[in-house]
Scaffold this motif. Structure first.
Motif, PDB file in Angstrom:
ATOM      1  N   TRP A 113       4.795   5.217  -0.680  1.00 42.01           N
ATOM      2  CA  TRP A 113       3.741   5.731  -1.561  1.00 42.01           C
ATOM      3  C   TRP A 113       2.362   5.317  -1.061  1.00 42.01           C
ATOM      4  O   TRP A 113       1.423   6.116  -1.069  1.00 42.01           O
ATOM      5  CB  TRP A 113       3.968   5.217  -2.986  1.00 42.01           C
ATOM      6  N   ALA A 114       2.236   4.077  -0.614  1.00 38.70           N
ATOM      7  CA  ALA A 114       0.948   3.604  -0.082  1.00 38.70           C
ATOM      8  C   ALA A 114       0.517   4.438   1.118  1.00 38.70           C
ATOM      9  O   ALA A 114      -0.665   4.753   1.288  1.00 38.70           O
ATOM     10  CB  ALA A 114       1.062   2.139   0.323  1.00 38.70           C
ATOM     11  N   GLN A 115       1.468   4.824   1.943  1.00 38.18           N
ATOM     12  CA  GLN A 115       1.166   5.641   3.111  1.00 38.18           C
ATOM     13  C   GLN A 115       0.650   7.022   2.703  1.00 38.18           C
ATOM     14  O   GLN A 115      -0.290   7.556   3.326  1.00 38.18           O
ATOM     15  CB  GLN A 115       2.433   5.794   3.973  1.00 38.18           C
ATOM     16  N   ASP A 116       1.244   7.600   1.639  1.00 33.02           N
ATOM     17  CA  ASP A 116       0.906   8.972   1.246  1.00 33.02           C
ATOM     18  C   ASP A 116      -0.241   9.050   0.231  1.00 33.02           C
ATOM     19  O   ASP A 116      -1.037   9.997   0.266  1.00 33.02           O
ATOM     20  CB  ASP A 116       2.135   9.650   0.626  1.00 33.02           C
ATOM     21  N   ALA A 117      -0.325   8.077  -0.656  1.00 33.69           N
ATOM     22  CA  ALA A 117      -1.265   8.164  -1.768  1.00 33.69           C
ATOM     23  C   ALA A 117      -2.628   7.571  -1.443  1.00 33.69           C
ATOM     24  O   ALA A 117      -3.533   7.632  -2.287  1.00 33.69           O
ATOM     25  CB  ALA A 117      -0.677   7.480  -3.000  1.00 33.69           C
ATOM     26  N   TRP A 118      -2.761   7.009  -0.268  1.00 33.22           N
ATOM     27  CA  TRP A 118      -4.048   6.433   0.157  1.00 33.22           C
ATOM     28  C   TRP A 118      -4.424   6.975   1.522  1.00 33.22           C
ATOM     29  O   TRP A 118      -3.578   7.122   2.405  1.00 33.22           O
ATOM     30  CB  TRP A 118      -3.966   4.897   0.196  1.00 33.22           C
ATOM     31  N   LEU A 119      -5.696   7.322   1.682  1.00 37.09           N
ATOM     32  CA  LEU A 119      -6.205   7.773   2.968  1.00 37.09           C
ATOM     33  C   LEU A 119      -6.653   6.542   3.747  1.00 37.09           C
ATOM     34  O   LEU A 119      -7.450   5.747   3.269  1.00 37.09           O
ATOM     35  CB  LEU A 119      -7.379   8.747   2.774  1.00 37.09           C
TER      36      LEU A 119
END
Length: 305
Positions: free
Chosen positions: A297-303
């Motif tokens: 999620w951190a990889q996808d939900a944050w730029l």
């Protein structure tokens, strides 16, 4: 004679003027170069402050853990996800991170410890230690952190003649206070007691501190290892309890824990933009599932850049 002197004087004056002009141009160029470097440095710093940037089109994940946190440690600590971060819970074998810190701050890693029969008899996960075998502090750390060995944790805390078991536990609690971990307390060095407690935020802070010891990070990222006793009579083949090692590309290492009272516990360290992303979950029936979900999620939900 006068004319010749005047001629040479004018030549020297011209040369000095040319040198002065050249030096001035050089100084201006250097100043412009410094200004350019300063601007570039400022841009990099400002960019680092902006990222990571939240992508609000992606919802927060639902996880099973009672409490969890994602802490991104760059120039400042950014909490990317949190769930009941102030809830104080048993931490099981995550305790061993503090045990490792106290051992490294008070012992020489090459110091030899003779394992006592009392340490071997401890309950729970064991590293197969043999009563009276001799191992270095470094070897005991490997056994404790890779296989979550309770007997190695006990040997580190109680089998060094220079320090009693109670003194070791006192140092663990004193260190927690020193680090500002006001909700963290320890009763034993292995994590067997449900009174070994903390919250996910403070465990993330402890993890960040532990990463200041290169040997701890080296051990946490080790999937397998073989440790010999000093006399080479005994060998301990170790396999990490961290099932996510090698499964998630960004993940560097981690530590697991479990007791009936604590449930599943897990902390991990991942590499995001050359900084540490620390995850902690407490009280989970599926600690690996929760942790993997948070990292993805951190990889996808944050730029990130």
């Amino acid at each position: 004679m006068y004319l010749m002197f005047k001629k040479y004087f004018l030549q020297i004056l011209v040369v000095l003027l040319l040198i002065g002009v050249a030096w001035g141009l050089y100084a201006v160029g250097k100043n412009e170069e410094k200004n350019e470097q300063s601007i570039q440095t400022s841009i990099i710093q400002k960019t680092a402050e902006i990222f990571p940037m939240r992508n609000w089109s992606i919802d927060e994940p639902e996880i099973l853990a009672k409490s969890a946190i994602l802490l991104y440690s760059n120039q400042k600590d950014n909490i990317l996800f949190q769930k009941d971060t102030n809830q104080i819970l048993p931490i099981a074998s995550l305790t061993k991170l503090m045990t490792a810190i106290i051992a490294l701050e008070n012992y020489n890693p090459e110091e030899i410890i003779k394992v006592s029969a009392q340490s071997v008899k401890v309950n729970g996960d064991k590293g197969g230690l043999i009563a009276n075998e001799e191992l270095t502090v470094k070897d005991l750390l490997y056994i404790m952190l890779i296989e979550s060995s309770n007997d190695a944790a006990m040997a580190l805390a109680s089998d060094n003649p220079r320090m009693s078991y109670n003194e070791f536990i006192t140092l663990m609690n004193s260190k927690a206070k020193e680090l500002g971990l006001e909700n963290t307390s320890f009763i034993d060095s292995a994590g067997l007691s449900p009174e070994n407690k903390s919250n996910v935020f403070e465990m993330a802070k402890l993890t960040k501190y532990a990463l200041g010891f290169p040997i701890i990070l080296d051990i946490l990222k080790t999937p397998e290892s073989s440790i010999y006793s000093i006399d080479r009579k005994f060998i301990h083949n170790l396999t990490s309890t961290n099932k996510l090692l090698g499964k998630i590309p960004q993940l560097i290492g981690g530590k697991t824990g479990f007791t009936d009272q604590a449930g599943g516990c897990m902390l991990t360290v991942s590499n995001f933009n050359n900084n540490y992303l620390i995850t902690v979950v407490l009280g989970s029936d599926q600690r690996e599932w929760d942790t993997e979900k948070l990292i993805n999620w951190a990889q996808d939900a944050w730029l990130w850049k």
